[in-house]
Design an enzyme around this catalytic site. Structure first.
Site, short mmCIF file in Angstrom:
data_model
loop_
_atom_site.label_atom_id
_atom_site.label_comp_id
_atom_site.label_asym_id
_atom_site.label_seq_id
_atom_site.Cartn_x
_atom_site.Cartn_y
_atom_site.Cartn_z
N HIS A 65 0.82 -1.22 0.00
CA HIS A 65 0.00 0.00 0.00
C HIS A 65 0.85 1.26 0.00
CE1 HIS A 65 -4.15 1.70 0.94
NE2 HIS A 65 -3.36 2.75 0.78
N HIS A 86 -10.24 1.14 -1.05
CA HIS A 86 -10.03 1.97 0.13
C HIS A 86 -11.39 2.09 0.80
CE1 HIS A 86 -6.09 3.30 -1.27
NE2 HIS A 86 -5.96 4.08 -0.22
N HIS A 132 1.29 4.99 -2.41
CA HIS A 132 0.83 5.82 -3.53
C HIS A 132 2.00 6.60 -4.11
CE1 HIS A 132 -3.57 5.52 -2.56
NE2 HIS A 132 -3.07 5.23 -1.37
N ASP A 145 1.53 4.02 2.81
CA ASP A 145 0.58 4.94 2.19
C ASP A 145 1.32 5.98 1.33
OD1 ASP A 145 -2.05 5.21 1.66
OD2 ASP A 145 -2.56 6.43 3.40
N GLU A 204 -12.39 3.85 6.03
CA GLU A 204 -11.49 4.89 6.54
C GLU A 204 -12.35 6.08 6.96
OE1 GLU A 204 -8.78 6.50 3.65
OE2 GLU A 204 -7.37 7.25 5.15
ZN LIG Z 1 -4.00 4.78 0.46
#
Ligand SMILES: [Zn+2]
Length: 329
Positions: free
Chosen positions: A5, A191, A7, A271, A194
């Protein structure tokens, strides 16, 4: 270590952002490298979403040319290799790189070229892309991303993800999209959980999601936790990111502990390496300090990550072998 995970847009080297901005005559809030680094790093519990998102805009400002995309992806692969990552699935949002005329296809090709060169120049990392569609985006742009995933599946693209405003554009709006992915045999994560509750996660799983990004709110629903466990769904947890966005306010209260203890397949991700100012090692240290987890625990989470990777079984076997070597060596 396995990184499922991460980005691209939150993990571009600050120096690269600056150099690309200078080359392209593009705007940056500062042209001083140290100041830019500070700007990019979000303070813990950044409650202002607009403030938070501004950081990612900088990457989208300059990653609008093939050469720039290739470079950013190449450097990310190298950085992850330097940190000892064996395999990474790097997320990107192709439609956000088409502002200056590139097609999504050109964007994905450039990113794959960056991955391939990065892998060639590295010690042992392997990497693939995960292409993201966006909640609230134009349907035709999201569909164009799915077409690219079909085109490059197992040729640099491992699978897909759905990102964006979960509260404003709920998961049920994307069930049709999930059905297309199922029909096309494209593995995907979502996703979810969250910014929205357990139902968002349940819907994603019941429509074929194999992994859930974050999944923080599943903890509110014991039946859902059981479902996640039964179906061997992996949760991709990014602790620092969760603190920064305020979905978790104290690491000691992070549900990752309860998930792990319950036998849920939790994996750890960064992330956004630059925006969150983190690495996988820093995440492990954070978790070690909070819960006393040891090498054995992190080895197990990496095994879960290999099981959940969007890879053919031969590749997974290779990773299992390497992981064993590292943890026993
Ligand atoms: Zn993410």
């Amino acid at each position: 270590m396995i990184e499922l995970h991460i980005h691209l847009e939150g993990s571009v080297r600050p120096r690269t952002l600056l150099e690309l901005a200078k080359e392209q005559g593009a705007y940056m809030p500062t042209y001083d490298e140290k100041a830019l680094e500070r700007y990019l790093r979000v303070p813990n519990c950044c409650t202002d979403l607009a403030e938070y998102l501004k950081r990612f805009d900088l990457a989208f400002t300059v990653l609008q040319e093939k050469k720039a995309i290739r470079r950013a992806v190449y450097e990310l692969v190298k950085d992850l290799d330097d940190q000892g990552v064996l395999y990474a699935e790097i997320r990107m949002i192709p439609q956000y790189h088409t502002l200056r005329g590139l097609s999504q296809s050109q964007v994905v090709e450039a990113a794959i070229a960056g991955i391939n060169r990065g892998v060639e120049d590295s010690r042992r990392i392997r990497a693939n892309l995960i292409l993201c569609t966006v909640r609230g985006a134009d349907e035709k742009d999201n569909f164009a991303t799915i077409v690219e995933a079909m085109e490059y599946l197992r040729k640099g693209v491992a699978g897909m993800d759905l990102v964006g405003d979960e509260a404003g554009f709920p998961t049920e709006m994307y069930v049709e999209q999930f059905q297309v992915l199922n029909q096309e045999g494209i593995p995907f994560c979502v996703h979810a959980g969250e910014k929205a509750g357990p139902d968002s996660i349940r819907l994603a799983i019941n429509n074929g999601a194999l992994r859930i990004g974050h999944g923080i709110h599943a903890i509110e629903d014991p039946d859902l936790v059981e479902l996640i466990k039964e179906r061997r769904i992996a949760l991709e947890i990014c602790p620092t990111s969760n603190l920064q966005t305020g979905v978790v306010t104290d690491i000691k209260e992070h549900p990752i502990k309860k998930y792990y203890d319950a036998g849920v397949r939790v994996t750890v991700g960064t992330d956004d390496m630059v925006v969150c100012d983190t690495t996988l090692r820093k995440e492990y240290t954070l978790l070690h300090n909070a819960f006393g987890w040891t090498r054995e625990d992190f080895k197990k989470m990496n095994q879960y990550a290999i099981d959940a990777a969007f890879l053919p079984s031969m590749e997974k076997e290779r990773l299992r072998y390497l992981l064993e070597e590292i943890y026993n060596g």
